[in-house]
Scaffold this active site. Sequence first.
Site: not given
Ligand code: C5P
Length: 286
Positions: A10, A96-97, A99, A101, A134
């Site tokens: 994405k 940032g793509l 992958g 997820s 994601d």
């Molecule tokens: O949800 P995910 O594991 O992808 O998030 C990784 C990190 O990115 C989180 O631990 C947090 O530091 C940050 N994050 C955030 N707010 C979001 C999504 C991610 O602060 N909405």
Amino acid sequence: MRLVAEAFAKVNRSLLVLGRRPDGFHELDTVFQAVGLTDRLAFEESDALSLRVDDPSVPAGPENLVLRAARLLAEEAGVKARAAIGLEKRIPSGGGLGGGSSDAAVTLLGLSALWGLDAPLETLAEIGARLGSDVPFFLFGGSARGTGRGERIAPLPDLPPKGVVLVMPPFPAATPEVFRRLGAPEWDGRRDDAGSGLPDRNDLEPAAEALFPPLRVVREALAGVGAEQARLSGSGSTVFGLFPDLAAAAEAARRLDGLPVGSAIRVVPTWTREECRFRSGPRRSE
Ligand code: C5P
């Protein structure tokens, strides 16, 4: 039985950070767009749970999102986590793509089929949200708005097909580090619904560019070869340029100049929701 499926990538066409939440995450309002860069996964019946990854730089241990997805799905369904999973990595990690997820989402779909669980999409989305913000998007695909942590998905109408140039610098960007650098204030609980258009904005971009100055060079290079939109995807490190079609994107990619040494350039189409559902849905293979 052996099942195969593709995990697509994405980009974020828009990403507003509304503020920091008490749980440490950030409240977002983002627009995801699926693109045709894919990892490949295979799921086979087995006595135990195992994962083989073709790229040695990708950790294949228990922290891998594919294995975490398998264990969480088995636990929720009350079955034994038994499968031999193969992963061919094409989407860079820390790019940032999405992958990792996307791999997790396809694992939920694939194992749900392999184990005959017949789990509804909403259940898989709930499990997915516990694995990463994601993950639910990748169960839907196409274009979609994500709110909350990004895990609450509302499908949007498909874009007319466009060409996308992905510039993937040779360094990953750690999402928590970019959010920290941003230093967003606490969320006041408001969301601005004033404008109906798509804000051409990624609030993480200034923070990521401060941490990694070459990202700005890439963004300006993409704007310089005529991108309709040139933005950081998610927290980076991929920068994407949107073009009217694949031919225009390929032509622009040839004219790109002055990118960080070691950057990978890919020209890919946007994917509609139907295309995403078809390609990420598990199918039998010999
Ligand atoms: O949800 P995910 O594991 O992808 O998030 C990784 C990190 O990115 C989180 O631990 C947090 O530091 C940050 N994050 C955030 N707010 C979001 C999504 C991610 O602060 N909405």
